[in-house]
Scaffold this active site. Structure first.
Site, PDB file in Angstrom:
ATOM      1  N   GLU A  24       4.155  -7.910   2.918  1.00 11.52           N
ATOM      2  CA  GLU A  24       4.443  -8.810   4.043  1.00 11.52           C
ATOM      3  C   GLU A  24       4.077  -8.171   5.375  1.00 11.52           C
ATOM      4  O   GLU A  24       3.496  -8.810   6.259  1.00 11.52           O
ATOM      5  CB  GLU A  24       5.942  -9.160   4.069  1.00 11.52           C
ATOM      6  CG  GLU A  24       6.447  -9.860   2.826  1.00 11.52           C
ATOM      7  CD  GLU A  24       6.987  -8.890   1.775  1.00 11.52           C
ATOM      8  OE1 GLU A  24       6.344  -7.839   1.537  1.00 11.52           O
ATOM      9  OE2 GLU A  24       8.047  -9.182   1.204  1.00 11.52           O
TER      10      GLU A  24
ATOM     11  N   CYS B 100       4.904  -2.571   2.838  1.00  9.30           N
ATOM     12  CA  CYS B 100       5.041  -3.752   1.980  1.00  9.30           C
ATOM     13  C   CYS B 100       3.916  -4.747   2.252  1.00  9.30           C
ATOM     14  O   CYS B 100       3.290  -4.736   3.330  1.00  9.30           O
ATOM     15  CB  CYS B 100       6.366  -4.446   2.249  1.00  9.30           C
ATOM     16  SG  CYS B 100       7.821  -3.519   1.766  1.00  9.30           S
TER      17      CYS B 100
ATOM     18  N   CYS C 176      11.084  -6.007   6.158  1.00  9.78           N
ATOM     19  CA  CYS C 176      10.116  -7.101   6.324  1.00  9.78           C
ATOM     20  C   CYS C 176      10.766  -8.331   6.952  1.00  9.78           C
ATOM     21  O   CYS C 176      10.149  -9.027   7.762  1.00  9.78           O
ATOM     22  CB  CYS C 176       9.478  -7.456   4.984  1.00  9.78           C
ATOM     23  SG  CYS C 176       8.319  -6.186   4.406  1.00  9.78           S
TER      24      CYS C 176
ATOM     25  N   ILE D   2       0.871  -1.182   0.000  1.00 10.36           N
ATOM     26  CA  ILE D   2       0.000   0.000   0.000  1.00 10.36           C
ATOM     27  C   ILE D   2       0.903   1.225   0.000  1.00 10.36           C
ATOM     28  O   ILE D   2       1.547   1.525   1.008  1.00 10.36           O
ATOM     29  CB  ILE D   2      -0.918   0.016   1.247  1.00 10.36           C
ATOM     30  CG1 ILE D   2      -1.720  -1.290   1.344  1.00 10.36           C
ATOM     31  CG2 ILE D   2      -1.855   1.226   1.193  1.00 10.36           C
ATOM     32  CD1 ILE D   2      -2.452  -1.472   2.671  1.00 10.36           C
ATOM     33  N   GLU D   3       0.978   1.871  -1.156  1.00 13.19           N
ATOM     34  CA  GLU D   3       1.909   3.004  -1.283  1.00 13.19           C
ATOM     35  C   GLU D   3       1.232   4.327  -0.896  1.00 13.19           C
ATOM     36  O   GLU D   3       0.012   4.386  -0.691  1.00 13.19           O
ATOM     37  CB  GLU D   3       2.455   3.045  -2.713  1.00 13.19           C
ATOM     38  CG  GLU D   3       3.247   1.782  -3.025  1.00 13.19           C
ATOM     39  CD  GLU D   3       3.890   1.788  -4.395  1.00 13.19           C
ATOM     40  OE1 GLU D   3       3.569   2.656  -5.233  1.00 13.19           O
ATOM     41  OE2 GLU D   3       4.732   0.897  -4.623  1.00 13.19           O
TER      42      GLU D   3
ATOM     43  N   CYS E  81      12.002  -7.452   1.591  1.00 13.03           N
ATOM     44  CA  CYS E  81      13.005  -6.414   1.862  1.00 13.03           C
ATOM     45  C   CYS E  81      13.554  -6.599   3.284  1.00 13.03           C
ATOM     46  O   CYS E  81      13.012  -7.360   4.090  1.00 13.03           O
ATOM     47  CB  CYS E  81      12.397  -5.028   1.691  1.00 13.03           C
ATOM     48  SG  CYS E  81      11.357  -4.500   3.067  1.00 13.03           S
TER      49      CYS E  81
END
Ligand code: THU
Length: 131
Positions: A55, A53, A89, A43-44, A86
């Protein structure tokens, strides 16, 4: 749940992804010891930093519903390459899961690469380091 089913659940989340800036949808499905599954997508945000992210979306959903006993996570990318979690995460997963957490990476073609959190985050920093 089978590995294939968990990967399919992660892939289904690609269409929920909100990624208008990177155009890089990611989906995740996190399986707990009791068999429950929590899904997530990235969700940006226009301010970039508040983006989250897939995850960590799934982890937040699981923990906020009282589930911390993670056994497996599937992470779906929408490209030919696999989408490994990443660093942030990995650290968040490590708060609740041990080295044996299974990590399934699934690419656009449905190919699966299997790894573990121990492989992805050796010599982790954890609560035991806070003496
Ligand atoms: N992204 C994830 O959702 N998970 C990862 O582990 C890697 C990156 C997202 C963040 C951002 O929305 C987009 O992918 C591009 O980095």
């Amino acid at each position: 749940m089978t590995k294939q089913a968990l990967c399919a659940a992660a892939q289904a989340m690609l269409e929920r992804s909100y990624a208008p800036y990177s155009h890089f949808p990611v989906g995740a499905a996190l399986e707990c010891a009791d068999g429950s599954v929590f899904t997530g997508c990235n969700i940006e945000n226009a301010a970039f930093s508040p983006s989250i992210c897939a995850e960590r979306t799934a982890v937040a959903k699981a923990v906020s519903e009282g589930h911390r006993d993670f056994v497996r996570i599937a992470i779906a990318g929408s490209t030919e390459q696999f989408c490994p979690p990443c660093g942030m995460c990995r650290q968040v997963l490590a708060e609740f899961a041990g080295d044996r957490l299974e990590v399934l990476l699934v690419n656009r073609r449905g190919q699966i690469r299997e790894t573990t959190l121990g492989e992805l985050l050796p010599l982790r920093f954890g609560s035991g380091n806070l003496e």
